[in-house]
Structure formats: C-alpha cells, structure tokens
Design a protein around this motif. Sequence first.
Motif, PDB file in Angstrom:
ATOM      1  N   LEU A  99     -57.510  30.676  -1.841  1.00  0.00           N
ATOM      2  CA  LEU A  99     -56.296  30.378  -1.453  1.00  0.00           C
ATOM      3  C   LEU A  99     -55.077  31.370  -1.635  1.00  0.00           C
ATOM      4  O   LEU A  99     -54.161  31.488  -1.075  1.00  0.00           O
ATOM      5  CB  LEU A  99     -55.745  28.927  -2.215  1.00  0.00           C
ATOM      6  N   TYR A 100     -55.192  32.016  -3.071  1.00  0.00           N
ATOM      7  CA  TYR A 100     -54.311  33.031  -3.219  1.00  0.00           C
ATOM      8  C   TYR A 100     -54.203  34.138  -2.317  1.00  0.00           C
ATOM      9  O   TYR A 100     -53.173  34.572  -2.001  1.00  0.00           O
ATOM     10  CB  TYR A 100     -54.929  33.569  -4.718  1.00  0.00           C
ATOM     11  N   MET A 101     -55.375  34.413  -1.892  1.00  0.00           N
ATOM     12  CA  MET A 101     -55.460  35.523  -0.908  1.00  0.00           C
ATOM     13  C   MET A 101     -54.892  35.335   0.562  1.00  0.00           C
ATOM     14  O   MET A 101     -54.153  36.136   1.043  1.00  0.00           O
ATOM     15  CB  MET A 101     -57.110  35.951  -0.522  1.00  0.00           C
ATOM     16  N   ILE A 102     -55.039  33.934   0.740  1.00  0.00           N
ATOM     17  CA  ILE A 102     -54.499  33.373   2.092  1.00  0.00           C
ATOM     18  C   ILE A 102     -52.978  33.372   2.049  1.00  0.00           C
ATOM     19  O   ILE A 102     -52.251  33.769   3.047  1.00  0.00           O
ATOM     20  CB  ILE A 102     -54.968  32.088   2.515  1.00  0.00           C
ATOM     21  N   VAL A 103     -52.517  33.079   0.770  1.00  0.00           N
ATOM     22  CA  VAL A 103     -51.136  32.864   0.765  1.00  0.00           C
ATOM     23  C   VAL A 103     -50.458  34.209   0.646  1.00  0.00           C
ATOM     24  O   VAL A 103     -49.347  34.382   1.164  1.00  0.00           O
ATOM     25  CB  VAL A 103     -50.717  32.207  -0.632  1.00  0.00           C
ATOM     26  N   GLN A 104     -50.973  35.195   0.175  1.00  0.00           N
ATOM     27  CA  GLN A 104     -50.540  36.674   0.254  1.00  0.00           C
ATOM     28  C   GLN A 104     -50.420  37.050   1.567  1.00  0.00           C
ATOM     29  O   GLN A 104     -49.299  37.482   1.829  1.00  0.00           O
ATOM     30  CB  GLN A 104     -51.416  37.457  -0.397  1.00  0.00           C
ATOM     31  N   MET A 105     -51.348  36.971   2.435  1.00  0.00           N
ATOM     32  CA  MET A 105     -51.239  37.487   3.658  1.00  0.00           C
ATOM     33  C   MET A 105     -50.391  36.493   4.597  1.00  0.00           C
ATOM     34  O   MET A 105     -49.747  37.450   5.278  1.00  0.00           O
ATOM     35  CB  MET A 105     -52.823  37.394   4.442  1.00  0.00           C
ATOM     36  N   ALA A 106     -50.393  35.364   4.343  1.00  0.00           N
ATOM     37  CA  ALA A 106     -49.524  34.711   4.984  1.00  0.00           C
ATOM     38  C   ALA A 106     -48.117  34.820   4.723  1.00  0.00           C
ATOM     39  O   ALA A 106     -47.180  34.846   5.765  1.00  0.00           O
ATOM     40  CB  ALA A 106     -49.688  33.120   4.845  1.00  0.00           C
ATOM     41  N   GLY A 107     -47.720  35.188   3.570  1.00  0.00           N
ATOM     42  CA  GLY A 107     -46.370  35.401   2.936  1.00  0.00           C
ATOM     43  C   GLY A 107     -45.745  36.864   3.987  1.00  0.00           C
ATOM     44  O   GLY A 107     -44.885  36.679   4.231  1.00  0.00           O
ATOM     45  N   VAL A 108     -46.927  37.817   3.786  1.00  0.00           N
ATOM     46  CA  VAL A 108     -46.385  39.051   4.483  1.00  0.00           C
ATOM     47  C   VAL A 108     -46.220  38.823   5.849  1.00  0.00           C
ATOM     48  O   VAL A 108     -45.083  39.426   6.593  1.00  0.00           O
ATOM     49  CB  VAL A 108     -47.612  40.093   4.286  1.00  0.00           C
ATOM     50  N   VAL A 109     -47.246  38.196   6.606  1.00  0.00           N
ATOM     51  CA  VAL A 109     -46.907  37.791   8.023  1.00  0.00           C
ATOM     52  C   VAL A 109     -45.619  36.907   8.399  1.00  0.00           C
ATOM     53  O   VAL A 109     -44.993  37.419   9.172  1.00  0.00           O
ATOM     54  CB  VAL A 109     -48.104  37.185   8.581  1.00  0.00           C
ATOM     55  N   ALA A 110     -45.278  36.092   7.635  1.00  0.00           N
ATOM     56  CA  ALA A 110     -44.038  35.193   7.851  1.00  0.00           C
ATOM     57  C   ALA A 110     -42.771  36.203   7.545  1.00  0.00           C
ATOM     58  O   ALA A 110     -41.933  35.797   8.451  1.00  0.00           O
ATOM     59  CB  ALA A 110     -44.015  33.954   6.701  1.00  0.00           C
ATOM     60  N   ALA A 111     -42.932  37.217   6.826  1.00  0.00           N
ATOM     61  CA  ALA A 111     -41.879  38.061   6.515  1.00  0.00           C
ATOM     62  C   ALA A 111     -41.379  38.588   7.472  1.00  0.00           C
ATOM     63  O   ALA A 111     -40.231  38.984   7.823  1.00  0.00           O
ATOM     64  CB  ALA A 111     -42.167  38.794   5.214  1.00  0.00           C
ATOM     65  N   GLN A 112     -42.302  38.977   8.429  1.00  0.00           N
ATOM     66  CA  GLN A 112     -42.008  39.911   9.628  1.00  0.00           C
ATOM     67  C   GLN A 112     -41.121  39.172  10.518  1.00  0.00           C
ATOM     68  O   GLN A 112     -40.441  39.842  11.371  1.00  0.00           O
ATOM     69  CB  GLN A 112     -43.138  40.379  10.375  1.00  0.00           C
ATOM     70  N   GLY A 113     -41.281  37.834  10.591  1.00  0.00           N
ATOM     71  CA  GLY A 113     -40.382  37.046  11.618  1.00  0.00           C
ATOM     72  C   GLY A 113     -38.788  37.087  11.157  1.00  0.00           C
ATOM     73  O   GLY A 113     -38.042  37.109  12.068  1.00  0.00           O
ATOM     74  N   LEU A 114     -38.871  37.255   9.885  1.00  0.00           N
ATOM     75  CA  LEU A 114     -37.311  37.154   9.429  1.00  0.00           C
ATOM     76  C   LEU A 114     -36.650  38.573   9.734  1.00  0.00           C
ATOM     77  O   LEU A 114     -35.436  38.613   9.431  1.00  0.00           O
ATOM     78  CB  LEU A 114     -37.308  37.055   7.809  1.00  0.00           C
ATOM     79  N   LEU A 115     -37.310  39.556  10.000  1.00  0.00           N
ATOM     80  CA  LEU A 115     -36.650  40.834  10.527  1.00  0.00           C
ATOM     81  C   LEU A 115     -35.993  40.541  11.745  1.00  0.00           C
ATOM     82  O   LEU A 115     -34.858  41.466  12.055  1.00  0.00           O
ATOM     83  CB  LEU A 115     -37.659  41.891  10.601  1.00  0.00           C
ATOM     84  N   ASN A 116     -35.939  39.577  12.438  1.00  0.00           N
ATOM     85  CA  ASN A 116     -35.313  39.129  13.719  1.00  0.00           C
ATOM     86  C   ASN A 116     -33.905  38.337  13.578  1.00  0.00           C
ATOM     87  O   ASN A 116     -33.322  38.038  14.567  1.00  0.00           O
ATOM     88  CB  ASN A 116     -36.197  38.459  14.662  1.00  0.00           C
ATOM     89  N   VAL A 117     -33.848  37.975  12.366  1.00  0.00           N
ATOM     90  CA  VAL A 117     -32.754  36.538  12.114  1.00  0.00           C
ATOM     91  C   VAL A 117     -31.189  37.406  11.965  1.00  0.00           C
ATOM     92  O   VAL A 117     -30.513  36.806  12.073  1.00  0.00           O
ATOM     93  CB  VAL A 117     -33.071  35.984  10.974  1.00  0.00           C
TER      94      VAL A 117
END
Length: 431
Positions: A134-152
């Motif tokens: 779960l920790y591994m999934i959370v790490q990767m999902a967090g980095v992926v979600a962060a990229q969407g914030l580049l566009n805000v």
Amino acid sequence: MFEVLKSSWALLLGMALLMVGNGLQGSLIGVRGGIEGFTTFELSLITSGYFLGFLGGSRMAPNFIQRVGHVRVFAALASFISAALILYPAVTNPVAWMFLRVVIGFCLSGVYVTAESWLNNAASNETRGQALSLYMIVQMAGVVAAQGLLNVADPAGYILFVIPSVLVSISFAPILLSVTPTPAFGSTRQLSFRDLYKISPLGVVGMLMLGGVFSAQFGMSAVYGTEAGFSVAQISVFVSSIFVGAMVLQFPIGWLSDRIDRRMLILGVSAVATLAALVAWQFGMNFPVLLACAFVIGGMTNPLYALLIAYTNDYLDADDMAGASGGLLFINGLGAIAGPVLTGWLMTHFGAQGFWLIIMATMLATTLYAVFRMTRRQSAYADEGEYEAVPYAAVGPGSTPFIAEVAQEVWVEAAEEIAESSEGEEDESSS
C-alpha cells in the motif's frame, strides 16, 4: 488489506500528501529553471543536490530521532521544508537553488524515516507485507497526481511553489494526530561494500546503475521536456507516464520474480528498458511513442530496485539481510547523485535526446553485466528441483534505509518460513 487501511489510513493519507508536494516541486524546478534561463548542466547540479541531501538525511535521521524523539524531528524538518519551498521563487539563483534542494532532500528523507517508522509500528507481522505494498502504491499515486497540479497555475509565478509548501505542511497533521504509538528505533549493522560485492556483484553494480536512472527520471524528466519544447501539459503527462508504468508493472514483475530465475528477469527487464530508451532516442519527437517508451521504462526500472535486493537476499542468511539492504541503498544513492550530472552533461553536448542516452547506457551496462555474471556462477537455486526463492517485496527507488529494512523484515520472515518448511520436509522424508 482492509485491516491495514483501517489501522494506517491517517499515516497513508499523510504520506500521499507529502508525495504530491514532493512530486510537484521536483517537476516544477525543471520547468521554472528553464524559464529563468538556467543551463541544463546547472539544473542537473540542482537535481543532484536533492539526492545528496536525501542520502545524508536518511543516514542521520535515525540518530536525531533517538536523541530528541519523532515529534520534534518532524516539527523541525517540516519548518525547513516549508521555508525552502517558499524561497525558490524569491531567490532565483542556481547556487541558491542547489542549496535549497540539498536542504529539502535532507529534510524530506528525515520526514520519510519518521513517518515510515510509524507506519511499520502500526502493522503486525501478518500485515506488514500488505502495508508495504500500500505504501508503494501511495508513493507512486502521489507523484502521478502531482503532475496534474503543474497545470493549475503559471510556472513563472508564485502559486505553484505555495501549493507544495501547503501540501507538505498539511501532510504532517494526519501523521502527528494518529493514535499510533511512537515506535522504538534501533540501528542495523551494515555489510561492507567489499563483502556485499563478494556476495552479489550483480546486486551492487545493478544498484549503482539504477540509482543514475531513477534520479534522471525523477529530477531530469521535466528538464528534458522543457529542452524538447514540450508544453507544461505535455511535460506533466510525460512525467506521469513514467510513474504510472512503475505502479502498473511493479506487481506483475514481482509475481514473475517468485517463479523464475531472478537473474533472467533482471536481464530481461534491463534489456526491455534499453530497447525502449533506444526507441525514444530515435523517435522522441513522436509524442505518443515517447509516452509509451516512458511507460515501459518506468515499469521496468522501478521494480528492478526491489528485484535486485531480492536477488541479493537469495545468497544471504536471514541475519545478514538488513545489513545488506543498507549497503545497497547507499550504493544506489551514490548513483542517484551522479545520474543527474551525467544526464546534464550529455544533454548539454547532444541536446535533449541525451536524456535517453544515459538511460540506454546504464540499462545496457546492467544487461551485459547480468549476462557476464550468469557465466561466472550458477543460480542460487540451481541444485533444487523447484525454484523456491525468498518472496519479492514491493519497495521502490528513493526509499529510505528504514522502509528497506521493513521490506527486509518481510523477506527475513519469509526466509525463515522457507527454512522451517524445508527442515520439516527433510524430517518427514527421513522418517
């Protein structure tokens, strides 16, 4: 899995917010640095600063925690992280940015060690493997979600630096307000590099190469996108594709790892990553092809980290596994420090496509060395009728020594169960 979520949701939520903040500032630095006119080589040194600080912080944080406790370490490091993130747009100088990256790398590694120790303490022996996944999934999902914030917001402005600062600050609330008791913190004897190389030359060389690849993916991918002339939206999708690949392919490769000779799998994933980098180098201006290559490279190289540790464990007694983990992580950290510098040098001399050259060269070196090592000694299970290795445990590049030791606890318990099972079968056959 539900039991792990129920007992650790606050910790996992805090780590998710932390990864979103860290993932956003990692990509933002590459984009904003290009806007400010920093050279590619200057940006590579700034990127290396993060991994230099991370390596130092991950080794020193346990001492700080032992001296003053988890809460004080958390509060102190959080203050420095928030201050450093806000200072980026205020002091647009390469030297200042490199210093800030060292500070952020140092502080974040300490925060990770602290939070991970709480997460480990919240898990039982039966659920530790699930908590790690779960920790591994959370790490990767967090980095992926962060990229969407580049566009805000506009990368040339101030807002995108405020967002990670706020996210990192908020992330501490669920962790510090968790009812999980503060864990004890011990130290582990680390195997010497000489002993580690004697035990697993492929593990050592592979970890060094992989460190360079991971730091290029995490720190220089946004720089590459800027140099290649991509829009901010394209850069965010490109960086996301690397970590989506890592998240999607981590567990299938782990499943294979427990069923075939790990040397063959190391050779295979390294060769596939090499081929994907070659295709990206030749057809890098075709954006859909580029995304596919990034997905494959992320999916091959990130699981390779845990695969190399698991392969090394195949030659170790249970008592030596934790010490080997610390040595392998340090070697990986050295590669991570050198990786952005080499990537920046290649991009300076060969243009943006130099980004793919470093990935192709390091993965090709790993592939060829794996072939060489297969000619030097037999598999750890060559004499057994059935392949029975210590099970794979999901842990990714950029991990701290603490989370690697948590993974090693899973490996050690599995190794002991295998040994007990083998002894039981021998007793039955003798009787």
